[in-house]
Design a protein around this motif. Structure first.
Motif, PDB file in Angstrom:
ATOM      1  N   GLY A 151      40.873 -39.472 -38.940  1.00 37.09           N
ATOM      2  CA  GLY A 151      40.410 -40.825 -39.586  1.00 37.09           C
ATOM      3  C   GLY A 151      40.979 -41.944 -38.790  1.00 37.09           C
ATOM      4  N   VAL A 152      40.543 -42.132 -37.436  1.00 37.54           N
ATOM      5  CA  VAL A 152      40.813 -43.155 -36.555  1.00 37.54           C
ATOM      6  C   VAL A 152      39.618 -43.379 -35.641  1.00 37.54           C
ATOM      7  CG1 VAL A 152      41.830 -41.494 -35.058  1.00 37.54           C
ATOM      8  CG2 VAL A 152      42.471 -44.085 -34.708  1.00 37.54           C
ATOM      9  N   GLY A 153      39.168 -44.541 -35.443  1.00 36.64           N
ATOM     10  CA  GLY A 153      38.197 -45.000 -34.575  1.00 36.64           C
ATOM     11  C   GLY A 153      38.152 -46.337 -33.993  1.00 36.64           C
ATOM     12  N   ARG A 154      37.051 -46.875 -33.603  1.00 37.78           N
ATOM     13  CA  ARG A 154      37.258 -48.125 -32.819  1.00 37.78           C
ATOM     14  C   ARG A 154      37.811 -49.280 -33.727  1.00 37.78           C
ATOM     15  NH1 ARG A 154      38.222 -51.672 -29.565  1.00 37.78           N
ATOM     16  NH2 ARG A 154      36.897 -52.640 -28.184  1.00 37.78           N
TER      17      ARG A 154
ATOM     18  N   LEU B  72      33.089 -45.706 -34.978  1.00 39.45           N
ATOM     19  CA  LEU B  72      33.809 -46.545 -35.598  1.00 39.45           C
ATOM     20  C   LEU B  72      34.801 -46.146 -36.297  1.00 39.45           C
ATOM     21  CD1 LEU B  72      30.909 -49.209 -36.501  1.00 39.45           C
ATOM     22  CD2 LEU B  72      33.007 -49.601 -35.103  1.00 39.45           C
ATOM     23  N   THR B  73      34.513 -45.080 -36.931  1.00 39.28           N
ATOM     24  CA  THR B  73      35.440 -44.702 -38.056  1.00 39.28           C
ATOM     25  C   THR B  73      36.535 -43.391 -37.903  1.00 39.28           C
ATOM     26  OG1 THR B  73      33.743 -43.605 -39.198  1.00 39.28           O
ATOM     27  CG2 THR B  73      34.487 -45.874 -39.835  1.00 39.28           C
ATOM     28  N   VAL B  74      35.840 -42.490 -37.204  1.00 36.01           N
ATOM     29  CA  VAL B  74      36.542 -41.174 -36.978  1.00 36.01           C
ATOM     30  C   VAL B  74      36.396 -40.827 -35.500  1.00 36.01           C
ATOM     31  CG1 VAL B  74      35.878 -40.430 -39.289  1.00 36.01           C
ATOM     32  CG2 VAL B  74      34.592 -39.906 -37.394  1.00 36.01           C
ATOM     33  N   THR B  75      37.382 -39.728 -35.143  1.00 40.05           N
ATOM     34  CA  THR B  75      37.468 -38.969 -33.934  1.00 40.05           C
ATOM     35  C   THR B  75      37.207 -37.745 -34.281  1.00 40.05           C
ATOM     36  OG1 THR B  75      38.883 -40.568 -32.915  1.00 40.05           O
ATOM     37  CG2 THR B  75      38.631 -38.632 -31.655  1.00 40.05           C
ATOM     38  N   GLU B  76      36.347 -36.897 -33.532  1.00 34.62           N
ATOM     39  CA  GLU B  76      36.060 -35.555 -33.785  1.00 34.62           C
ATOM     40  C   GLU B  76      35.875 -34.789 -32.598  1.00 34.62           C
ATOM     41  OE1 GLU B  76      32.743 -33.346 -36.565  1.00 34.62           O
ATOM     42  OE2 GLU B  76      32.259 -35.128 -36.005  1.00 34.62           O
ATOM     43  N   PHE B  77      36.382 -33.558 -32.914  1.00 38.40           N
ATOM     44  CA  PHE B  77      36.247 -32.412 -31.696  1.00 38.40           C
ATOM     45  C   PHE B  77      35.629 -31.481 -32.407  1.00 38.40           C
ATOM     46  CE2 PHE B  77      40.318 -34.894 -31.128  1.00 38.40           C
ATOM     47  CZ  PHE B  77      40.425 -34.980 -29.794  1.00 38.40           C
ATOM     48  N   THR B  78      34.409 -30.941 -31.709  1.00 41.96           N
ATOM     49  CA  THR B  78      33.509 -29.853 -32.127  1.00 41.96           C
ATOM     50  C   THR B  78      33.573 -28.867 -31.277  1.00 41.96           C
ATOM     51  OG1 THR B  78      31.717 -31.133 -31.127  1.00 41.96           O
ATOM     52  CG2 THR B  78      32.269 -31.567 -33.382  1.00 41.96           C
ATOM     53  N   ALA B  79      33.235 -27.489 -31.592  1.00 35.73           N
ATOM     54  CA  ALA B  79      32.944 -26.394 -31.006  1.00 35.73           C
ATOM     55  C   ALA B  79      31.841 -25.575 -31.695  1.00 35.73           C
ATOM     56  CB  ALA B  79      34.353 -25.810 -30.548  1.00 35.73           C
TER      57      ALA B  79
ATOM     58  N   PRO C 170      35.342 -53.592 -37.628  1.00 39.79           N
ATOM     59  CA  PRO C 170      34.200 -53.114 -37.198  1.00 39.79           C
ATOM     60  C   PRO C 170      33.367 -53.900 -35.965  1.00 39.79           C
ATOM     61  CG  PRO C 170      34.273 -52.945 -39.501  1.00 39.79           C
ATOM     62  CD  PRO C 170      35.538 -53.692 -38.899  1.00 39.79           C
ATOM     63  N   GLY C 171      33.800 -55.096 -36.101  1.00 39.69           N
ATOM     64  CA  GLY C 171      33.280 -56.339 -34.833  1.00 39.69           C
ATOM     65  C   GLY C 171      33.735 -55.868 -33.557  1.00 39.69           C
TER      66      GLY C 171
END
Length: 732
Positions: free
Chosen positions: A27-30, A65-72, A130-131
């Protein structure tokens, strides 16, 4: 979908056949960053993925904006290995490639949202939250290893993570994340704007509408009806656009931003803007037709009947868990759409219309009746006034005001830029004496010292008022860093520095003098300045180390002659040889050297006779033996040169330097020789005049007077040979 827990981390599972798809979400983003640390989340993601090395597993990572995700995606055991490796890297973030990855992100130039969405988020939220999607990340190179490690320790923890799986659950999977709770987010509120309104987009042939609205179960249906109507008008009926899209950005559990956007055929942006706005008004005034509601119900039912929707629900649930935004299950969505009513859709459309900001391409006429969002600040601070300097960039009649509460640049004709200190989010230096003060609302006040009378004082006042942690160098300025070397003795370089307003440290070598980088002025700018001041025949070399590449720029008398970047952009060895007095074949051999930057630098330094401290200077390390020289301006520097303040030490320098030193110190033998010469010249003058050669007689008399002038003893205040040059202080 079912939920379980692994190592204390919630896991949302959509059971199915292989291959396994997985996403570890944080739960962290720009929006969680601040202006001066922009891009730090993306940098953590890059460093993490870089630590994994090459893998046969299909994997990726992203930051929005809202999340960081690692996918596989792949075999369950390989996906499990990927997830465990990601957690291990986050727990001990490798930062050895920090500078390289920072430049990779700069090259990538990615945005946390689509360009039109980002611009409108900037209009709604300024340069915070968000800006920030609309703001360039100005100082990625300023982020330190401790910055990114601290960010990872704060946000990439078990309490701020969730995992989604679509496929068979691995038999053994471990998520060894650092323990810690989810950090508290600072609420981000919309700017105080009167809506509906319109603004310009810095994008060609695009139209977009954004509105912050309350979260509502009917919002998806409302935007679906609206998108279908707009696409029917623009594409099917008129052929002025190709695609209409809808995006929702969740702010918290109760609010979200809806963005409706469309392309436009060249020259048709005004038509697209009018029709889009018309359909928003129609839906708010009249509501949807029954057939439109039936279509939305059918779309939702078809989506939920597709087995792939289970994976979407699992991912949405993981994202919702880490962001605190409620997510409806498939059954809840089905029930909500079944009881969908026209009045609810109309109410949601009304809220969207009343909060709307319509963005149109530059030069496009907006729909009639919509006011424009303010382009400029509403008020001006009162304080010390600075007037424009002559022949500079500030408009005639403009004023810069620096006050106790902030700064204003009044450009005239209602063009006013104001940032209060309490609203400042960053002070970014783009050149030696040029800064940009950015406020919370996204407005920036440019500050160039040369644009204003006493502009250096104005910049000093602003820098004193803005906290040091908000002051950063723009990455583009850092790109011009390097070590400047002048092929001149140190006393000549002292003299060149003395006529400037700079203060620099110098390292003297047998043939070259190095100017120590200090971050206040790019090396290439100083090469143009000091190279010209040291003499038209002075050769200057700027050396720069850029990750895996060594580069030089060659100057003579303040003019650029050539550039060379080993293995990338070859220069001309003949030019280097000619300007430095080296054999052409030896210069060509060094320029063709395939070795590492350190090896090449060593051979170049040997060839040119560079000071031994150059490698340390390029690496940013402090060196011993540097001396500080303060600039005095043109008048002060010339007076100092005449006094001999920059003269070389006794016994050194050229014959011109030694003769000039004799003229300043005037020892007894020098004075006696000049006295004898004066007497002889006066005799010659008498003889020449007596023989009728008046011109020769006058010339001899003038030379005699000059020699007689040199008979005077030196002034008491003159510098002795043992005293160090004025304005020079040893450092290091």
């Amino acid at each position: 979908m079912r939920e379980l827990t692994i190592d204390g981390i919630p896991v949302f599972v959509a059971d199915g056949p292989p291959p396994l798809a997985a996403g570890l979400v944080f739960g962290v983003g720009r929006r969680d960053e601040d202006f001066v640390h922009g891009g730090i989340t993306h940098l953590v993601e890059h460093l993490t993925m870089g630590a994994l090395g090459r893998t046969t597993t299909e994997c990726n990572a992203s930051v929005d904006l809202t999340v960081t995700e690692f996918t596989a995606t792949g075999a369950p055991d390989r996906v499990a290995g990927f997830l465990q490796a990601v957690c291990a890297a986050l727990a001990d973030l490798p930062t050895d490639r920090l500078a390289v990855d920072a430049d990779v992100l700069r090259s990538e130039g990615g945005l946390a949202a689509a360009p039109d969405v980002a611009v409108l988020l900037g209009e709604l939220f300024g340069a915070t939250g968000p800006g920030l999607a609309s703001v360039r990340e100005p100082a990625l190179r300023s982020l330190t290893a401790e910055d990114v490690r601290a960010w990872a320790r704060r946000w990439f923890v078990a309490g701020n993570a969730a995992l989604w799986l679509a496929g068979p659950v691995p038999e053994e999977v471990s998520l060894p994340l650092a323990h810690g709770p989810a950090p508290q987010r600072t609420p981000h509120r919309r700017r105080d704007l009167r809506t509906p309104a319109w603004t310009e987009l810095a994008l060609d042939d695009r139209v977009a509408l954004a509105a912050e609205v309350p979260r509502s179960p009917t919002l998806v249906a409302t935007t679906g009806v609206l998108r279908a109507r707009v696409e029917e008008e623009l594409r099917s009926r008129r052929g002025v656009a190709y695609a209409v899209g809808v995006e929702q950005v969740s702010l918290d559990a109760d609010r979200r931003v809806v963005v409706l956007s469309s392309d436009a055929r060249p020259g048709e942006a005004a038509v697209v803007a009018r029709l889009l706005w018309r359909e928003v008004q129609r839906l708010a005034d009249e509501g949807p037709l029954p057939a439109e509601l039936d279509h939305e119900r059918a779309l939702v039912a078809a989506y939920l009947d597709d087995p792939r929707s289970d994976a979407d629900e699992a991912r949405a649930s993981a994202c919702g868990r880490v962001t605190g935004v409620p997510v409806a299950t498939g059954d809840e969505l089905r029930a909500a759409v079944e009881r969908l009513e026209a009045g609810e859709v109309r109410a949601a459309a009304t809220a969207l219309r009343d909060a709307a900001v319509l963005g149109v391409a530059q030069g496009t006429e907006p729909p009639p009746g919509l006011p424009r969002l303010p382009e400029w600040s509403a008020d001006r601070v009162s304080g010390r006034v600075f007037r424009p300097a002559r022949r500079r960039g500030a408009p005639r009649g403009a004023v810069l005001v620096v006050a106790d509460e902030g700064v204003s640049a009044d450009l005239g004709d209602g063009r006013l830029l104001t940032v209060r200190w309490t609203d400042a989010v960053g002070l970014v230096r783009s050149a030696a004496d040029e800064w940009n003060l950015v406020g919370r609302d996204g407005i920036g006040v440019p500050l160039a010292a040369a644009d204003w009378r006493d502009g250096a004082e104005a910049v000093r006042l602003v820098r004193a008022a803005v906290p040091a942690e908000l002051q950063v160098d723009d990455d583009e300025l850092r790109d011009r860093d390097g070590v400047l070397l002048l092929q001149a003795p140190v006393h000549r370089v002292r003299e060149a520095v003395g006529t400037s307003r700079d203060a620099v440290s110098l390292v003297a070598g047998a043939e070259w003098t190095a100017v120590v980088p200090d971050g206040t002025r790019p090396a290439e700018e100083r090469a143009l300045q000091f190279g010209a001041a040291a003499g038209l025949r002075t050769t200057a070399l700027v050396l720069r180390l850029i990750h895996a590449d060594l580069e030089y720029v060659l100057y003579r008398g303040g003019w650029e002659l050539d550039r060379h970047r080993w293995g990338v952009a070859p220069g001309d060895p003949a030019v280097l040889a000619r300007e430095t007095g080296r054999p052409v074949d030896e210069a060509a051999a060094v320029l063709a050297d395939p070795g590492s930057p350190a090896e090449v630098l060593g051979r170049l330094a040997t060839l040119l006779g560079l000071p031994e401290q150059v490698p340390d200077l390029l690496a940013g390390r402090e060196v011993a033996g540097a001396e500080r020289v303060e600039g005095r301006g043109i008048a002060g520097g010339v007076r100092a040169a005449v006094r001999g303040d920059y003269a070389p030490a006794p016994g050194s320098g050229s014959w011109v330097d030694r003769w000039a030193r004799l003229g300043r110190d005037r020892p007894a033998g020098y004075r006696l020789a000049n006295g004898v010469a004066a007497l002889a010249l006066f005799v010659v003058a008498w003889v020449q005049v007596g023989d009728g050669r008046v011109g020769f007689g006058v010339l001899a008399a003038l030379l005699g007077l000059f020699s007689l002038f040199e008979v005077r003893p030196p002034r008491r205040g003159d510098r002795s040979p043992e005293r160090p040059p004025a304005g020079v202080a040893p450092t290091g």
